[in-house]
Design a protein around this motif. Sequence first.
Motif, short mmCIF file in Angstrom:
data_model
loop_
_atom_site.label_atom_id
_atom_site.label_comp_id
_atom_site.label_asym_id
_atom_site.label_seq_id
_atom_site.Cartn_x
_atom_site.Cartn_y
_atom_site.Cartn_z
N LYS A 86 0.83 -1.20 0.00
CA LYS A 86 0.00 0.00 0.00
C LYS A 86 0.87 1.26 0.00
O LYS A 86 0.61 2.24 -0.70
N GLY A 87 1.95 1.21 0.79
CA GLY A 87 2.89 2.35 0.79
C GLY A 87 3.50 2.58 -0.59
O GLY A 87 3.68 3.71 -1.04
N LEU A 88 3.83 1.38 -1.22
CA LEU A 88 4.40 1.50 -2.57
C LEU A 88 3.39 2.10 -3.54
O LEU A 88 3.73 2.89 -4.43
N GLN A 89 2.12 1.72 -3.40
CA GLN A 89 1.10 2.27 -4.27
C GLN A 89 0.98 3.78 -4.10
O GLN A 89 0.82 4.54 -5.06
N GLU A 90 1.03 4.18 -2.82
CA GLU A 90 0.98 5.63 -2.55
C GLU A 90 2.18 6.35 -3.19
O GLU A 90 2.07 7.43 -3.74
N GLN A 91 3.38 5.70 -3.09
CA GLN A 91 4.57 6.28 -3.72
C GLN A 91 4.39 6.36 -5.25
O GLN A 91 4.79 7.32 -5.89
N LEU A 92 3.75 5.25 -5.80
CA LEU A 92 3.54 5.24 -7.25
C LEU A 92 2.61 6.38 -7.68
O LEU A 92 2.80 7.02 -8.71
N GLU A 93 1.57 6.59 -6.85
CA GLU A 93 0.66 7.69 -7.17
C GLU A 93 1.40 9.04 -7.12
O GLU A 93 1.21 9.91 -7.97
N ALA A 94 2.22 9.19 -6.07
CA ALA A 94 3.01 10.44 -5.97
C ALA A 94 3.94 10.60 -7.17
O ALA A 94 4.11 11.69 -7.73
N ARG A 95 4.59 9.43 -7.55
CA ARG A 95 5.48 9.49 -8.70
C ARG A 95 4.71 9.82 -9.98
O ARG A 95 5.21 10.52 -10.86
N SER A 96 3.49 9.28 -10.06
CA SER A 96 2.67 9.56 -11.25
C SER A 96 2.37 11.05 -11.36
O SER A 96 2.45 11.65 -12.44
N GLU A 97 2.01 11.67 -10.23
CA GLU A 97 1.79 13.12 -10.23
C GLU A 97 3.07 13.88 -10.60
O GLU A 97 3.05 14.87 -11.32
N GLU A 98 4.19 13.37 -10.04
CA GLU A 98 5.49 14.01 -10.36
C GLU A 98 5.79 13.91 -11.85
O GLU A 98 6.25 14.86 -12.47
N ILE A 99 5.52 12.69 -12.42
CA ILE A 99 5.76 12.50 -13.86
C ILE A 99 4.87 13.43 -14.67
O ILE A 99 5.29 14.01 -15.67
N SER A 100 3.60 13.58 -14.21
CA SER A 100 2.70 14.50 -14.90
C SER A 100 3.24 15.93 -14.87
O SER A 100 3.21 16.66 -15.86
N GLY A 101 3.77 16.34 -13.70
CA GLY A 101 4.38 17.68 -13.60
C GLY A 101 5.58 17.81 -14.50
O GLY A 101 5.78 18.84 -15.16
N LEU A 102 6.40 16.71 -14.51
CA LEU A 102 7.56 16.75 -15.40
C LEU A 102 7.16 16.83 -16.86
O LEU A 102 7.82 17.47 -17.68
N SER A 103 6.05 16.16 -17.21
CA SER A 103 5.56 16.23 -18.58
C SER A 103 5.19 17.65 -18.95
O SER A 103 5.50 18.14 -20.04
N ASP A 104 4.52 18.34 -18.00
CA ASP A 104 4.18 19.76 -18.26
C ASP A 104 5.45 20.60 -18.41
O ASP A 104 5.54 21.47 -19.29
#
Length: 712
Positions: A86-104
């Motif tokens: 579950k912690g890893l999933q939360e990290q993945l979600e955070a990374r996904s948001e980070e990747i979205s920011g990096l995409s912008d």
Amino acid sequence: MNFTSELEKAIQNKKDQLQGKLSELQNSHDTDYSLILKLLTKQVEVGEAQSEVCSGQTDSEDLLTGINKKLAAREEQIRSLEAQIKGLQEQLEARSEEISGLSDQFKAVQKELTEKNGQLEEAAKGRTEQDLKAQETVEENAKLKNRIAALEKDKAQMENSCASLQDQYTDLKEKFEKDIAEIEGVPKLVLKINMLNTEIASLQGAVARESGDKTELKNMLAEKQKQLEDAEKDLGDKSPSSTSIKQLIAIIKERATINSDTNSDYLRQISELERELDEKIEALNGKDAEKMKAMIRVVELQDEISLLKRRLSKITQESTQELAAKEAELEKKRHMINELIAKDCGSNERQDEIAALQSEAKTLQTEIKSLRELSQKDIAELEKRLKKKEDDLKTSNEKLESLDKENGALVSKAIELQDRMKNLQIAETTLKQRTADEMADLKKQLQEMERQNVDLKAKNEELADAAKEAGACTALKDANEALKGDKAKLQDLLTSKENENKNLLNKIDDLEKQAAQKKDNEIHIVQPAIDPDTAHEKLQLSKDFREMTLLSNPLNVPEVSARYDIALAALAKTGFDSGRQYWEVSVVGKQCYNLGVAAETAQRKGPIRYNPRFLYWTIRLTRGDELIAIGKSQTKLRGQGTDKPTTIGVLLDFKKKEISFYDVGRRAHMYTFKDVESKSKLFPFMSTCEDTGVGSTPMVFSSDPYADWITS
């Protein structure tokens, strides 16, 4: 069996859960391999537990208890793993948001890069334009250098021209002053006033042109204006027509200021002033009015002839330049037409452009024809008037000489010299003004180039900033440095030209000083006139005072202290104290004479002792037909029976302190007195020592001496 089945079912369930977690982990964006290894380890342990269950079916009760404990432990571990997952999933979600920011951010950077590429393209375009501008600047600099080279050539020619003009002017002024010194009365004052007006006009122009210290020029101008004022006052005292004469001189002066654009208007204004001059000349009255009319007529004709010649030269030069410019433009149009015809290849696509150029070429041909016809007409009119005025001048000179036999020829000559001096001054002023104008034009061009360089520098700085971000500003820096170098070179050239112009002005000043010094080194031709107040009473003088003839009976002359009373001698009117003076004495047919030089303070009363100790430096033809020089001792120059000189030249050299005698007919040196010293002026001297005037031939101061053959 039921228990075993349930256990197997539970194990299978756990396997399925583990397999699901593994699949979920494998599909994530960021896999934590350490957790996967833990899960695999746990899977192995579960497998081992399964094996134990299978092998321990005989003791199911005990084994079940142990397995339950182990299962409880394993479940605890699984719950722990689930929490970690579950912690890893939360990290993945955070990374996904980070990747979205990096995409912008990536999109923003990509947009910025696109904009930078556009700027670089604009910079490249601007650099190309800058390169073209720099090339144009280089070409302009090359043209400017060619102009500078041409100016250097003109400067050298100007130095030679100014030196030549200054020499000519000095010679003419010397002759003019010599001639005017022998003219007396109103004619002399008229010539002096006319000359002073010319010099004042020249000095006023020099003051206007001078950009530096004008004190010396203003002092010279004030001195000339004072001399003019004195001369006009003197004229008023000596002539009742002085006001009319000054008005005539003013009209002649005004005529020189006419500068009409059209030739017809110029000739009309000249003709109007000519009628006014004619009326005022005819209105002159009083004593010697006819002589004065003839003299003023010669002055105004000589002046108009010079004006017409300058006008003719100006029109010829301007029309030639304008025709050349239009013919060059016509040739350019024809070249453009030929190029368009060649490119058109019969397609008629450029027909309108070709037709427009042909129309312009035709218009130019018409303008060239009209300009050529007009210039030919103007030149013909000027040449016709010039020819008439030259004929009128010849007639007026003859009339002046017939009315004034004593001074007429001398006045005509003085007027001609005066006009030549005026033309030389105008020529020198024109040369100086042309160089000054070209220097001003060069400075203006350099200032414009400097302004362009400033603009280019500003553009270069902008381009350099853009190129610096793209890592490509080297070429721009090089171009800017090259422009800086060109600017520095142009500035150096300007400074050099200004220094050269300053040196040129200094050289002109030096030439003027050298001309004054040269006056002392040159042989000045003298045409002495006998001073009647010194001539013995038995000497008959000619009207021009150049000849003296022995009479048998004395003349009725006033008794003055300057007159010789025993020696049959006379002095010239003019004495000298500087320079190198040369004159000639004709002694054709003389049987006995003394001639040479006498000091102003030399004895004239009683018997004369011809000896340098008594301030006489002479040679003598004795009654015994011997030619001797009388120094500290007598030196025989020719013996009896040899050919006698018919003309004797005398050279008085103050610089060398020598008096030399020459046989002009044989062009041979006869004798030189050395170490000539006198505290007073030295005068040409001659005397006859014949017994009677019967058959005596005159002694004559030559009117046309020639000394070019005498070596220094």
